[in-house]
Design an enzyme around this catalytic site. Structure first.
Site, short mmCIF file in Angstrom:
data_model
loop_
_atom_site.label_atom_id
_atom_site.label_comp_id
_atom_site.label_asym_id
_atom_site.label_seq_id
_atom_site.Cartn_x
_atom_site.Cartn_y
_atom_site.Cartn_z
N LYS A 47 2.07 66.70 57.75
CA LYS A 47 2.68 65.52 56.79
C LYS A 47 3.74 64.83 57.31
O LYS A 47 3.72 63.89 58.09
CB LYS A 47 2.89 66.04 55.48
CG LYS A 47 1.59 66.59 54.80
CD LYS A 47 1.80 67.07 53.37
CE LYS A 47 0.29 67.58 52.78
NZ LYS A 47 -0.52 66.67 52.43
N ASP A 100 3.82 78.43 55.74
CA ASP A 100 3.14 77.08 55.62
C ASP A 100 4.09 75.82 55.17
O ASP A 100 4.13 75.93 53.81
CB ASP A 100 1.71 77.36 55.11
CG ASP A 100 1.09 75.88 54.94
OD1 ASP A 100 1.71 74.68 55.26
OD2 ASP A 100 -0.26 75.68 54.65
N PHE A 144 -2.78 76.75 49.29
CA PHE A 144 -3.65 75.75 50.16
C PHE A 144 -3.21 75.80 51.74
O PHE A 144 -1.82 75.44 51.91
CB PHE A 144 -3.50 74.39 49.56
CG PHE A 144 -4.31 73.41 49.71
CD1 PHE A 144 -5.82 73.39 49.56
CD2 PHE A 144 -3.92 72.74 51.26
CE1 PHE A 144 -6.36 72.32 50.18
CE2 PHE A 144 -4.74 71.89 51.59
CZ PHE A 144 -6.04 71.64 51.07
#
Ligand SMILES: Cc1ncc(COP(=O)(O)O)c(C=O)c1O
Length: 397
Positions: free
Chosen positions: A251, A222, A137
């Site tokens: 995040k 990532d 993702f």
């Protein structure tokens, strides 16, 4: 305003993008969120692996108040003080020499993809293909959706960005088989978060690194979900004894404030002016928050707490699995998942919600935990009690 009216606004005014329970949150403190009816929730979703210092930490409210009185925005065409201070601290704590700041994870990944393609154009005869992974993702912009390995997205919003090829996670041969002279980068999450907390093996990552070195291909990590202490190291690549060429963060980096970063090795300082940018790059408010969050993580050794509490949670879940219907406890640090036998993940999430516990089901029968890095033993105890109350007892054969 009454709850009924608020839910009416939600149902009639918000563009519907997801299913949400009829709860309106209004306060957060430490490990807890509260709604407008004064119900309290123990938060093991952590703002989706974001609120690393817990809810409403003094560190963030103080710096926001101070910085907003000093300088909110200077325009992206000037340097500002927190931008430079933060860049230095971040770079001093990782294996990269250069950083570009943005606001969301998808934006940082877009930057990483552009940088990899720039490398391909400048250093590899125009190579522009990128290998990503099935179930990986990388975000919800059109290009990061193209990079994402969600089967349901394959045919969505066509035509998407071309040039992404999906290998099988943890299967080096499958990556190798997709690589050609047109490949400029391999992009992976060291732990697939949204894919259900699938941890990359050391063998897989080390083989990828050696292969990338041999074939002049960039390795992009990532770390939007795994970075900033989430996995019991400041960055997840540190578990593998290798260094990626590019890393993206999001995040937890802002502890709840919108902030992301693209980090790269010195050899990749190759963007021409205008190739990359953005109105909010290096914006003083987000820079001062990022700096304060990183200082707090380092000063309070929250990385060690993440490792310690993560081990404790996994140990307790393994104990539970002897008696209750759960299996495959996995993850690292405070990015943990387990599978339920015969129970739908969403049903289990809803039961725990009624008991005041927030958890998440990334896949059909998987449950994911990603609490703030400040979680303590007493909150772990409460977590286990609520899980236990809602789990089915194993049938003895
Ligand atoms: C690994 C990973 N990459 C990218 C993203 C996208 O980040 P954002 O939602 O901030 O754009 C996410 C979000 O869940 C993620 O987990």
């Amino acid at each position: 305003m009454y709850k009924k009216e608020l839910i009416e606004i939600a149902n009639t005014k918000l563009l519907k993008v997801t299913n949400r329970p009829e709860i309106v949150m209004c306060k957060g403190q430490g490990m807890y969120l509260s709604d407008i009816e004064d119900n309290e929730y123990l938060d093991f979703i952590g703002g989706w692996a974001v609120n690393c210092l817990g809810h409403s930490p003094d560190v963030i409210s103080n710096i926001l108040a101070k910085q907003s009185r000093t300088l909110v925005n200077a325009s992206p065409s000037f340097y500002n003080l927190p931008m430079l201070e933060y860049a230095e601290l971040l770079i001093n704590n990782c294996c990269f020499e250069r950083v570009f700041f943005s606001s969301t994870g998808a934006e940082a990944n877009e930057g990483a993809i552009k940088l990899a393609r720039k490398f391909g154009y400048v250093c590899k005869n125009g190579a522009a293909d990128i290998i990503t992974t099935q179930n990986g993702f990388h975000g919800r912009t059109l290009t990061t959706m193209s990079a994402t390995g969600k089967e349901q997205w394959e045919t969505l919003f066509e035509p998407k960005t071309k040039g992404f090829f999906k290998a099988i996670f943890n299967d080096f041969e499958s990556v190798k088989n997709l690589a050609t002279e047109k490949t400029c980068a391999i992009m992976i999450e060291p732990i697939q978060g949204e894919g259900g907390v699938n941890v990359a093996t050391k063998d897989f990552i080390q083989k990828l690194r050696a292969f990338c070195d041999k074939e002049n291909i960039l390795l992009i990590f990532d770390e939007i979900q795994t970075g900033m202490g989430r996995t019991g190291k400041l960055f997840c690549y540190q578990h593998y004894g290798i260094e990626p060429d590019i890393m993206t963060l999001g995040k937890g980096i802002g502890g709840g404030f919108p902030l992301s970063a693209l980090l790269a090795k010195e050899k990749l300082n190759i963007f021409d002016p205008g190739d990359q940018g953005g109105t909010y790059t290096g914006q003083p408010l987000s820079m001062s928050v990022g700096l304060a969050v990183l200082r707090e993580i380092l000063d309070k050794d929250l990385v060690e707490n993440s490792r310690k509490m993560g081990d404790l949670i996994k140990k307790q879940l393994c104990e539970l699995s002897k008696q209750y219907e759960i299996e495959d406890v996995r993850g690292q640090g405070l990015l943990i998942a387990f599978d339920l036998l015969q129970t739908k993940g969403n049903d289990f999430v809803n039961k725990c919600l009624k008991d005041g516990l927030l958890i998440n089901a990334p896949r059909d029968s998987s449950i994911r935990l990603m609490p703030p890095l400040v979680v303590k033993e007493k909150e772990v105890e409460k977590l286990i009690t609520i899980l236990k109350n809602n789990l089915k007892i194993r049938k003895i054969a």
